[in-house]
Design a protein around this motif. Sequence first.
Motif, PDB file in Angstrom:
ATOM      1  N   ARG A 124       3.901  -2.863  -3.110  1.00 34.63           N
ATOM      2  CA  ARG A 124       2.757  -2.334  -3.847  1.00 34.63           C
ATOM      3  C   ARG A 124       3.232  -2.157  -5.287  1.00 34.63           C
ATOM      4  O   ARG A 124       4.132  -1.360  -5.544  1.00 34.63           O
ATOM      5  CB  ARG A 124       2.300  -0.975  -3.293  1.00 34.63           C
TER       6      ARG A 124
ATOM      7  N   TYR B  21      -1.005  12.365  -4.148  1.00 36.02           N
ATOM      8  CA  TYR B  21      -0.335  11.309  -4.899  1.00 36.02           C
ATOM      9  C   TYR B  21      -1.410  10.478  -5.578  1.00 36.02           C
ATOM     10  O   TYR B  21      -2.484  10.252  -5.005  1.00 36.02           O
ATOM     11  CB  TYR B  21       0.452  10.447  -3.903  1.00 36.02           C
TER      12      TYR B  21
ATOM     13  N   HIS C  83       0.696  -3.778   5.792  1.00 35.09           N
ATOM     14  CA  HIS C  83       1.468  -2.706   6.434  1.00 35.09           C
ATOM     15  C   HIS C  83       0.502  -1.605   6.878  1.00 35.09           C
ATOM     16  O   HIS C  83      -0.692  -1.677   6.618  1.00 35.09           O
ATOM     17  CB  HIS C  83       2.588  -2.181   5.518  1.00 35.09           C
TER      18      HIS C  83
ATOM     19  N   HIS D 146      -3.407  -2.696   6.473  1.00 35.61           N
ATOM     20  CA  HIS D 146      -4.110  -3.074   5.245  1.00 35.61           C
ATOM     21  C   HIS D 146      -3.242  -3.960   4.372  1.00 35.61           C
ATOM     22  O   HIS D 146      -2.035  -3.795   4.298  1.00 35.61           O
ATOM     23  CB  HIS D 146      -4.583  -1.845   4.466  1.00 35.61           C
TER      24      HIS D 146
ATOM     25  N   ASP E 250      -4.979   4.375  -6.822  1.00 38.35           N
ATOM     26  CA  ASP E 250      -4.622   4.719  -5.448  1.00 38.35           C
ATOM     27  C   ASP E 250      -4.555   6.234  -5.339  1.00 38.35           C
ATOM     28  O   ASP E 250      -3.863   6.874  -6.138  1.00 38.35           O
ATOM     29  CB  ASP E 250      -3.218   4.201  -5.102  1.00 38.35           C
TER      30      ASP E 250
HETATM   31  O1  GTQ Z   1      -1.591   0.382  -0.904  1.00 37.18           O
HETATM   32  O2  GTQ Z   1      -0.553   0.957   0.883  1.00 37.18           O
HETATM   33  O3  GTQ Z   1       0.037   3.539  -4.361  1.00 37.18           O
HETATM   34  O4  GTQ Z   1       1.412   2.548   0.800  1.00 37.18           O
HETATM   35  C1  GTQ Z   1       1.414   4.000  -2.523  1.00 37.18           C
HETATM   36  C2  GTQ Z   1       1.757   3.744  -1.200  1.00 37.18           C
HETATM   37  C3  GTQ Z   1      -0.310   2.352  -2.374  1.00 37.18           C
HETATM   38  C4  GTQ Z   1      -0.762   1.071  -0.307  1.00 37.18           C
HETATM   39  C5  GTQ Z   1       0.385   3.287  -3.082  1.00 37.18           C
HETATM   40  C6  GTQ Z   1       1.071   2.799  -0.483  1.00 37.18           C
HETATM   41  C7  GTQ Z   1       0.022   2.104  -1.068  1.00 37.18           C
END
Ligand code: GTQ
Length: 347
Positions: free
Chosen positions: A70, A91, A106, A147, A161
Amino acid sequence: MAKPATVNNARRDFYERIGSLSMAPLWESLHQLVPPQPAPKYQPASWSYDAVRPFLMESGTLITAKEAVRRVLILENPAMPGSACITPTLYAGLQLILPGEVAPSHRHTQSALRFIVEGEGAYTAVDGERTIMHEGDFVITPTWTWHDHGNDSSRPMVWLDGLDIPLVAMFNAGFADNGESDEQAVTTPQGTSDARYASGLLPVDWKPSRQTSPIFNYPYARTREALHRLVKVGPPDACHGYKLRYVNPANGGAPIATMGTFMQLLPEGFASAPYRCTDGTVFSVVEGQGESRVGDKTFRWKKRDHFVVPSWATVVHQATDESVLFSFSDRPVQERLDLWREDRGGR
Ligand code: GTQ
């Protein structure tokens, strides 16, 4: 009243001796442990997109989405360096996917929300179904769902995110798995979740198996239309303007059990009444421009800027133009635990 030195010395000596048994005197810390009101150890902060975007694009020259898994620049609270937290429970980061890239499949127990900031046409796949994303869309990747993300468009795509990483870490309830291939197999036609669950109707025999919403893309076109119509039928709320919460149609709760998501419209020239609440909240500006006073700081903002309002910090929004703000917080968790409070300053 000053205590005699002998008392202080005796106490210090006592603390040392019980310290060796992993014990401590409550009376030295009671006030901090049970504060009369929230005393957050994090601060209001803002990220202007003009300042952030060049670095985001530079990151695209340093590492591919595939290598990074990511490719995200974390928005970290300046008062919590090294924590990767924007608030103690949340976060936030800005994720970049360039044309032709794939962020591999994942799953993890942390839930994620995506709020699309720039670009359109990239997809997110969740448990075998893809959705194409547009600016302002709110997309969820619920706990423990597979995803992956990919960009088949011709332009970079950036989204916010929001994850419950710190909350899950607090519970030590984090698990993660990598997929067998970068892109998960598409098993469900695009539009299925929208067709089945997103019209105020549900398939007659469908029963929810979890708290998460069965809708995984809440498109901006519909959210914007809802706000537009709301403006026509009544006055704004003094504190919020016109504010809606995203909802899981199966239970009336938040689409993600751990994170509440909101969209609000502030009319042109609107100045909100002072407001505070116990859920520290992350904002993403979708339209318009204005400023928000958060505690003793003032953030000027426009489209694509981000800022965070800590728990119990008083916020006053002022919109220069008609503005739309997306936000997310841990409010559903606090409500479940009977902890959530707000102070509408008497309004
Ligand atoms: O898209 O799965 O910003 O697992 C941090 C951890 C995004 C993601 C993030 C993550 C993802």
